[in-house]
Design an enzyme around this catalytic site. Sequence first.
Site, PDB file in Angstrom:
ATOM      1  N   ASP A   1       0.818  -1.207   0.000  1.00  0.00           N
ATOM      2  CA  ASP A   1       0.000   0.000   0.000  1.00  0.00           C
ATOM      3  C   ASP A   1       0.854   1.260   0.000  1.00  0.00           C
ATOM      4  O   ASP A   1       1.984   1.277   0.461  1.00  0.00           O
ATOM      5  CB  ASP A   1      -0.934   0.011   1.207  1.00  0.00           C
ATOM      6  CG  ASP A   1      -0.191  -0.058   2.522  1.00  0.00           C
ATOM      7  OD1 ASP A   1       0.675  -0.941   2.654  1.00  0.00           O
ATOM      8  OD2 ASP A   1      -0.466   0.762   3.414  1.00  0.00           O
ATOM      9  N   GLU A   2       0.277   2.321  -0.502  1.00  0.00           N
ATOM     10  CA  GLU A   2       0.805   3.687  -0.441  1.00  0.00           C
ATOM     11  C   GLU A   2       2.221   3.807  -0.983  1.00  0.00           C
ATOM     12  O   GLU A   2       3.027   4.575  -0.466  1.00  0.00           O
ATOM     13  CB  GLU A   2       0.736   4.223   0.997  1.00  0.00           C
ATOM     14  CG  GLU A   2      -0.696   4.343   1.492  1.00  0.00           C
ATOM     15  CD  GLU A   2      -0.817   4.999   2.847  1.00  0.00           C
ATOM     16  OE1 GLU A   2      -1.780   5.737   3.042  1.00  0.00           O
ATOM     17  OE2 GLU A   2       0.063   4.753   3.703  1.00  0.00           O
TER      18      GLU A   2
END
Length: 1481
Positions: A484-485
């Site tokens: 993620d991210e």
Amino acid sequence: MAFYRIATMAGSVACALIALAQAAAAVQSNAEKLASNLSVTLQLGKNFGHDKVRDVIAIVFVFSSERNLSLADPQSIYLLKVCPMADWGFCFTLNLILDYNGSEDYLDSDGSWLTSGKFAKFAQSCFDSQPNVHFTYTSDKSSAVIPNTDTENLRDFVVPYTSTVRTTNDVNKPASTENRYLANKSLRVVSASDRIVPKPFRTVVSPNAQSFRISSVSLSGADSLSQLQDGVSELMSKLGIETTDYGGHPIALTLGGSLPGDIAGVDEAYIMDVKSIGTTIIATDAAGLFNGLMSFLGLLDVNDMTIKEVTVQDKPRFPYRGHQIDAARNFRSKETVLKTLDVMALYKLTLSELRISQDPNEETCLLTQLGSGPDAGEKQFYSRQDYIDILKYADARNVQIIPEFNMPAHARAAVVAMEARAKNGDATYRLTDPELTVQFYDRTSIINPCLDSSVEFVKKLVREVKQMHTEAGVSLDSYHFGGDEAKNILLKYDNYPSELKQRPFSKSPACEAKAQADPSFNIEKIANYWAGVVGKILAEEGINEMVAWQDGLTGTTKGDYTTPSVAVNLWDTIFWGATDTLVRESEAGFDLILSNPDFTYFDFPYEINVEERGYYWASRANSMYKVFTFAPENLPQNAETALNIQGNPYSVTTPEKPAPVIRGMQGQTWSETIRTDAQYDEMTFPRAVAIAERAWHRANWELDWSSGVVFDGASTDLVPKGDLASDYNTFASAMGCREMAKLAKLGVLYRVPPPGAKVDGSGLLFANTEMPCTKIMYSTNEGLNWMEYTEPVTVGSANVWLQSQSGDGALLSRVAKDTQAPDHGCISDSLPELSVPHCNRGVATATIDKRLGTLEPNFPRATVDVCFTHESLELVFKAFQEKTYLINETFVNNDPIWKWTVMEAFIGPGDSDPTQYFEFEVAPNNVLWTGFIHNPYKDFTSKATAWVDEHETYPITSFTSRDEASQTWQSDVSLPLTMFNVDSPEGSSWRMNFFRTYYESDTAEQEYGAWSPNKMISFHQTPCFGRVKFEGEVDSQQPKADSPSPDNNSNNGGSSNNWQPTVNEYDWDWKPTPSRGFATSLLGVVALQEDVPAAIRRTASIRGTAAVCRPQQQAYGGAQYQHQQQQQQQASYHQPQTQTTAQPAPAATAPAADESKPAPIQIDTQHDDMVHDAQLDFYGTKLATGSSGEVSLKSVTNRTIKVYDISGNSYTPNATLSVHSGPVYQLAWSHPKYGTLLASASFDGSVQIHRESPPGQWKCIKSFVDLHESSVNGVEFAPQEYGLVAASGSSDGRVAILSHGDDDSWTVEYLKDTPLGVNAVSWAPYGVATRDGTEEATPARIATGGSDNGVRIWRRDPATGAWEQEPFESSDPSISHGDWVRDVAFAPRVIPGRSVVASCSEDGTVIIWSQGGDNGDSDDGKWTPTVLNKFEGAVWRVSWSITGNILAVSSGDSNVTLWKEALDGTWSEVSKVEDTARDKQ
């Protein structure tokens, strides 16, 4: 943006202290010398609300001698200057927001990565800060924590926050004891002995089921459990049950037996039969047997070690039922992990995502973060053996561990460690190059996917983890790589070029080289590229599944990866588009694991309160109830049961796509703000158990996915919220009364919620809890002494502290200190007065120039000129200094104009502060709001105690003009006196107040001014209404042109408002004895009797009068009402459309003009307020009336019951009974065989039983105080054949059966009816049935009507004595009520075997329900509905004649109609008793 001030306090200037410290004893390091002489205070300077929400990550501030830091001011500093006296650093952890500088470089001007100007965004509580503020010295490499920050009680150095407003659109309401009390009111303790958590697919409880004690068990077939056997024995032992080879409660385990069709073939399914003599469990796999044993423990009450006999058929809803443990950001001890696995096993959670690496992390090789201080002080990692132990422990409890090593982002721990390794000469696993990355840190926060060494690192990591699984004997089936991210996450909140968002490595030489060598390499999809690299490594290692957070795989499909299975954690919020994401990821072929933060994140607060720990970026609060309401298979449904982050309703339209298949769901306990294991326990439990409930069991209130359906929290009502409330109530009862004790046995330090409470105007404390069976303690002396709360108690005006305790007293909630009696006090000791003349003499002027809550005369001035004629009150409103004229051009009359610019008048006749008054509002565009307010507590802060009668058709005239150049506007208003039921106010005293709302600018907050201000920001504090005296006659020598003639007998201007009911002549065929009659109050007939009186229904009257219509031999005829102003200065608020001359009122005992018709008995009850009910006794010789009464700051007055003796055409007051602290809503007389008994039901939650003996002397023989948790709306005695028994119905959703025993004792039995509230109860008549030549009494039955728009029938089982709800199945489902059912009434049994019930509703319908044929031979059990009539207004009461063929109906149009059933079963109106005074006006 929130700016903080860090204040350093010392005895001298701080820079001087540095020098002094350096000269101190040599045993202290430089850092210790400085820190020991300082203290730190963190204070919120100003919280600027932003409409844009930005993610932030915790960061350490390191300030050295080159940094902008000064200690020159001993009081406070903003970290802006330089103190050159020492080479030291200042370390502090706080949420940070950085500005974008126009490129990927997030750097300050001096090239460092840290900034000192902007600290935090949207601060909500002290938990936005971290402890252990410390100094570091480079000269001696020493460090020391400033002592007052070395604490987990952050309030020791963080100034308490007061604001919870996060953005300009934030309308969330902070939790307080009072709104917590209101939220908890629907909860009550119910029997949960057979309620397993999580709820099984099917549970069958025999009527003869018993509970039995248990201390040990003997398992046969335990070998079928395989490795799970040890886990079962250990869990049982921890809960107090020992496993033995013989002698214990026998449990037979059978693997491979057949299961019922609807659970057969489902992994983990089982059936279980629990009997006191032994238990059998059958399943087709070992996991099913284990689940059965957990359900056996689910029945266990560890408080008394009992188990209920049940039969269970069960299967899981989802195969993936997970809980995530974040051991990276703040470390979780091995002991806490093992404890969590125990709880997961008990509640059938089967997968634990163990998040082992993440940035930041507290490993000692890293810079300190998240408040760890300069030295973590203990081991902050798992050894290989620790991890192997955890794997084995989980495997013995049917839990699979999924390791997560987050990458490429959130990988600072790994990056820093491998960078240190590279500096020591081994760059094999180096994870970064010198170029910039993301995540608000320097380049150490993210793995560079373009490096060959990064790939080697992952290979090494996966092989090592797999080897530990092999040593533990537990296969590594799933591996979570995070994903993620991996982009510039800051940029997504602003209008920066989209190409920047996915380019965290745009300047990386390694990535540039890869792009040149491989044209297919896309630097803007670097996260997807890395997912492919990881997936290939996992496949090569024989690992079946790759798991990631959904954004790590966005834009790809399952076919892009090489592992057989690919799963994603969906972590979008529902109000930000999770439904669309769900569909997209489903179409991509991924297995779906729901991890929606607005329902499943446990690092968010339980409630909105500055004292609550947690983040709030996706939800302001996630309570246990909110988690319970999550509908995972129909995400749009959640829009109806939750609000968005701003506290507003939102809408979700179900996509025109097939329903996505959900593999499961998972709760997350992220640990940024959760530093200790104790804090982890409190934040995780009990919410994780609610996740287990939803992951295992699909509730009956969850709706199917249906394409195109819109769910809108503001406008739709598709979710069956009554079923949801009922389901949650049993869950909460099981949790509070049984499950929390199990958690305590397992060593869990779970959260105890603070109590809800309120103190009413009389100083009475009411308290409750969201967790049933939790103790509530209170203190009236700021915690010096604590007392247990068991029932409402008088606390006066004291500031009450409250605290909840766990059942064993070991765990405590935080102390709630915001409970206090409402301050009705006025700002001034004396109220303003106004002497109002007739309009031909002039005007009196009231000036609005004071703000509510203060006497400050700085409010923009407004005036109200007042005078009267003999037809109207004339008011002229004038506003000055008006800058905005803020109005809503779309509004029409009676829209909520008070939110904008208005002037207002509140008008109540009479000298005392009114409980009913007229409210008038006018806006600058002449739009009005008008309504009569009923406010019995004279305090509008509790909405449940008031109602508003809004009308747009009052005969009011108004003319409004404005002059924007001079900043003024004016409204001339005429209010007809007929609205107040007076002909002239001459010589009378009234109470009034005048208000103005004002905006300094279009964006400013609304301000409030008053003629007579009060301490609360409320216009409805009636004790502060000013005094208005109307002057006498204009000219005593001249007749009044606008007054009625003397012949009109107007009683000095008092209103007559004659009500002249008429009854068509009809042969009632009444018998001579006993006496019959019906009592009425303003809004309708309350009973009609022919032989024995039926229960007389309550109505509402604000005139304080009642009338009794008697049968012919005792003067039969119409009843008349007159409001005598000289006896009672109070408006009745009946609203005529035109003014008329008052009609004469005959004396109460005067015979009727037509001697052939009976005369009415008119009774002035002398009640000071609304008459809610009037009841005649069995013989019609006594009348009882019940009233609202009045309340003041020091006393409650006249919430009374008045009893009258009726004889012929006269009445004599018998007694006044004052026993209730709330309005008396309903009365009921018992059969005379039990003496003269009267039951009363009240808003105060109680039922009182009164006896008259000897005549004229009354005594309360039984007081059921706190019988119900809310208003008691109905009470009725049972037919005398069933004994002295009564039933009461309450807004708390229960019916109480009150039974009198031979030993003069009373017992109470509760029936759980509808959680939305019971409005009426009615007993079925006694009957006898013949069976096999023997006569048997029919079972007792009760009909109820509720706020869920439904009717229910309850039946007492003759064999067991238990009450059970009968099916109420309609033969025509199209016929039903569309609004609250206000009354139900069983008809007298005329035809054996046939039951008839009448019900009425606020939707204006009356329905006759019949069950059984005319000959009593119908056996389908269905009820046949017949709509009697659809009335124009709400219908409040229905009552039967003794023959059962005449029904009296009291409707909201102030009419009472009588209806008769013909031989063919049709109903027709035969008579009307109407308010003729209203028509004449």
